[in-house]
Design a protein around this motif. Structure first.
Motif, PDB file in Angstrom:
ATOM      1  N   GLY A  28       0.794  -1.223   0.000  1.00  0.00           N
ATOM      2  CA  GLY A  28       0.000   0.000   0.000  1.00  0.00           C
ATOM      3  C   GLY A  28       0.824   1.270   0.000  1.00  0.00           C
ATOM      4  O   GLY A  28       2.040   1.274  -0.221  1.00  0.00           O
ATOM      5  N   LYS A  29       0.124   2.343   0.282  1.00  0.00           N
ATOM      6  CA  LYS A  29       0.715   3.687   0.284  1.00  0.00           C
ATOM      7  C   LYS A  29       1.904   3.797   1.242  1.00  0.00           C
ATOM      8  O   LYS A  29       2.879   4.486   0.966  1.00  0.00           O
ATOM      9  CB  LYS A  29      -0.369   4.688   0.670  1.00  0.00           C
ATOM     10  CG  LYS A  29       0.085   6.122   0.722  1.00  0.00           C
ATOM     11  CD  LYS A  29      -1.086   7.033   1.078  1.00  0.00           C
ATOM     12  CE  LYS A  29      -0.625   8.467   1.231  1.00  0.00           C
ATOM     13  NZ  LYS A  29      -1.737   9.341   1.618  1.00  0.00           N
ATOM     14  N   TYR A  30       1.825   3.109   2.355  1.00  0.00           N
ATOM     15  CA  TYR A  30       2.875   3.185   3.376  1.00  0.00           C
ATOM     16  C   TYR A  30       3.713   1.906   3.416  1.00  0.00           C
ATOM     17  O   TYR A  30       4.207   1.502   4.466  1.00  0.00           O
ATOM     18  CB  TYR A  30       2.259   3.458   4.751  1.00  0.00           C
ATOM     19  CG  TYR A  30       1.489   4.750   4.783  1.00  0.00           C
ATOM     20  CD1 TYR A  30       2.154   5.970   4.763  1.00  0.00           C
ATOM     21  CD2 TYR A  30       0.108   4.761   4.793  1.00  0.00           C
ATOM     22  CE1 TYR A  30       1.467   7.166   4.769  1.00  0.00           C
ATOM     23  CE2 TYR A  30      -0.597   5.958   4.809  1.00  0.00           C
ATOM     24  CZ  TYR A  30       0.084   7.144   4.791  1.00  0.00           C
ATOM     25  OH  TYR A  30      -0.601   8.325   4.800  1.00  0.00           O
ATOM     26  N   GLY A  31       3.906   1.297   2.262  1.00  0.00           N
ATOM     27  CA  GLY A  31       4.626   0.030   2.168  1.00  0.00           C
ATOM     28  C   GLY A  31       6.034   0.078   2.722  1.00  0.00           C
ATOM     29  O   GLY A  31       6.483  -0.855   3.384  1.00  0.00           O
ATOM     30  N   ASP A  32       6.756   1.172   2.458  1.00  0.00           N
ATOM     31  CA  ASP A  32       8.130   1.282   2.953  1.00  0.00           C
ATOM     32  C   ASP A  32       8.166   1.313   4.480  1.00  0.00           C
ATOM     33  O   ASP A  32       9.015   0.669   5.100  1.00  0.00           O
ATOM     34  CB  ASP A  32       8.819   2.535   2.407  1.00  0.00           C
ATOM     35  CG  ASP A  32       9.106   2.437   0.920  1.00  0.00           C
ATOM     36  OD1 ASP A  32       9.101   1.302   0.388  1.00  0.00           O
ATOM     37  OD2 ASP A  32       9.335   3.483   0.299  1.00  0.00           O
TER      38      ASP A  32
END
Length: 87
Positions: A28-32
């Motif tokens: 998702g958007k905050y994968g990192d």
């Protein structure tokens, strides 16, 4: 099992539960950030496991390789840890 071992087992269980929550966010958007969080929680698990006494380790001789599938391994390991903590 000593109180210290009991606390370390709790740390392992809590970290595993956190990982299960973070894994769906990896794509998702905050994968990192989710990836970094998973890596940190794996470090917590490793540190806690390395500091368990021999007596505590002897209570759970199974290795994760005996379980098939990563999710199944985490759930089975959690059941093992909860059983050990009940002793």
């Amino acid at each position: 099992m000593s109180r210290v071992d009991h606390e370390r087992c709790r740390d392992i269980l809590d970290a595993a539960a956190d990982i299960e929550r973070y894994v769906p966010e990896l794509g998702g958007k905050y994968g990192d950030m989710a990836y970094d969080a998973v890596v940190r929680k794996l470090e917590v698990i490793g540190e806690a496991a390395n500091r368990l006494t021999s007596a505590a380790k002897a209570l759970a001789p199974k290795s994760a390789s005996e379980y098939s599938g990563s999710g199944q391994a985490v759930r089975a390991r959690r059941r093992d840890m909860v059983a050990i903590m009940a002793i």
